[in-house]
Every structure is written in structure tokens, then in C-alpha cells.
Design a protein around this motif. Sequence first.
Motif, PDB file in Angstrom:
ATOM      1  N   HIS A 280       0.842  -1.203   0.000  1.00 57.14           N
ATOM      2  CA  HIS A 280       0.000   0.000   0.000  1.00 57.14           C
ATOM      3  C   HIS A 280       0.876   1.252   0.000  1.00 57.14           C
ATOM      4  O   HIS A 280       0.609   2.216  -0.711  1.00 57.14           O
ATOM      5  CB  HIS A 280      -0.919  -0.006   1.231  1.00 57.14           C
TER       6      HIS A 280
ATOM      7  N   CYS B  86      -6.525   3.065  -4.861  1.00 59.13           N
ATOM      8  CA  CYS B  86      -7.649   2.144  -4.677  1.00 59.13           C
ATOM      9  C   CYS B  86      -7.491   0.957  -5.630  1.00 59.13           C
ATOM     10  O   CYS B  86      -7.265   1.145  -6.829  1.00 59.13           O
ATOM     11  CB  CYS B  86      -8.944   2.904  -4.959  1.00 59.13           C
TER      12      CYS B  86
ATOM     13  N   CYS C 263     -13.679   3.495  -3.036  1.00 58.18           N
ATOM     14  CA  CYS C 263     -12.909   4.613  -2.459  1.00 58.18           C
ATOM     15  C   CYS C 263     -13.738   5.888  -2.387  1.00 58.18           C
ATOM     16  O   CYS C 263     -13.226   6.935  -1.973  1.00 58.18           O
ATOM     17  CB  CYS C 263     -11.644   4.853  -3.278  1.00 58.18           C
TER      18      CYS C 263
ATOM     19  N   LYS D 111      -7.588   2.166   0.865  1.00 52.43           N
ATOM     20  CA  LYS D 111      -7.729   2.144   2.317  1.00 52.43           C
ATOM     21  C   LYS D 111      -6.479   1.473   2.903  1.00 52.43           C
ATOM     22  O   LYS D 111      -5.988   0.491   2.341  1.00 52.43           O
ATOM     23  CB  LYS D 111      -8.975   1.307   2.628  1.00 52.43           C
TER      24      LYS D 111
ATOM     25  N   ARG E 146      -2.469   0.935  10.314  1.00 56.88           N
ATOM     26  CA  ARG E 146      -2.293   2.395  10.387  1.00 56.88           C
ATOM     27  C   ARG E 146      -1.073   2.748  11.247  1.00 56.88           C
ATOM     28  O   ARG E 146      -0.312   3.658  10.917  1.00 56.88           O
ATOM     29  CB  ARG E 146      -3.558   3.053  10.945  1.00 56.88           C
TER      30      ARG E 146
END
Length: 219
Positions: A148, A154, A179, A186, A194
Motif C-alpha cells: 500500500h 484504490c 474509495c 484504504k 495504520r
Amino acid sequence: MTDTPTTQERYASATQSSSLRVEAGLQGDADYLIAAGWSKSRFGAALMRLHSEWDAAARRGCQIPRQATRKQIAQLARDIATAKQSKQVEKEHSDAARKRLEDGFVAELKETMRMLKMLPEVRLHLQLTAALDECPETESVSCAVLLHWLKPVCGACSGRKFQLSPRAGELSSVACRSCGGSGHGKVPGGEHGRKLLTYMEDCVGRARQGIRYRLNGRA
Ligand SMILES: [Zn+2]
């Protein structure tokens, strides 16, 4: 005595993964110890090198491997059921579809790792970081976050923001549902993903700061 694993034990369990060894093409314990001992700025510099490798590979047409979506698995399961002249999609058809797409993803990932020399070491350090954060699926989350980071678009619309039109190769005027029309992917892996991404950005920031500092020092 406590049941909570120590840092050492978490490192040990992360580094005993035989599939990681094979996938990453690493040779021995020394590789693990080196990757585990990287400082933030060292890891950041490795990430910057990895991104340069990726930019060059992308210019040669290299694609980021994407894990199959539920929709793709369902479509292939229907095709398999049809080929087997089954009136409905059975569990075995869904399992076969999932396995075929997963095998395809792993093969593409190996090819990407072959082209991006920094990827195995960088992935290993990130996996160890994820293990320390008690991430339940260190291998898949760290890999997904890295991919990512290399190309944060996306997967459904490939960053083009609109849904594909029924006419092949054309875009419709309807915003991509996945998205919401932003074109951004995401961050995978939920809260753990994250946190890993924030860690990576922090490390790259430190590496850049180090480079600026050295350049100014020479001036
Ligand atoms: Zn999209």
C-alpha cells in the motif's frame, strides 16, 4: 511467571516463520538479527531505496500484486461451478477459487520481491515491528501495508476514481464505490496497519532529516 510473551519471545516467534524465510529469500539468523537491529533512520533510508527501486520497476511495467477481492473470488467460484456443471456454487468451488487466486497472488508477490531487492529485508523489519505491537497476522499485514505504501491507490478503480463502464476499458460517470471517488486505497490491516504506516512515515522523515543534516554539515 506471566503468560504475556516477552519482547524476546515475540521476536523469536516472528523470526521462526519458515514461510517468511522462503518468501523473503533470506539465508540465516544473521539476516534476522540485522533487520531487527535497524534504527529508525536506517529503516527509513531502506524504505527510500525500496521506493526508488519500485519507481524504476513501475516504469518497466511492474504491477503491485493485489489480493483478490470477495467479488473476484465469488466470480471465479461461479465459473468453476459452471465448468463442473453444478447447478449451484458449493463450498468446494469457493475454496478452490480462493486457493487459485491466493496462489496467483503469492506467485506475483515472489516476482515483485525478485525485482525489488530491498523488499525482503524491509518487510522483515516491518514484520518484527508488527510482532512487537502484538499484531495477530504479522506476515500478511506487514506485506499489505508495504505494498500500500509503495502504491496507495484504490485497488478497485486503480486510482481512476470512477467505476468501469460496461464497455471494456472505459470509465463510467459513477464514482468508485470502494474509495468514494477519491482514488486512494484504504490502509490495510486496521489499527495495526495504520500504526505501521505512521511508523514508516516517521522513519522516512528521520532518514530525510539525517540526509539534510549531513548535506548542511558539508556546506
Ligand atoms: Zn476506487
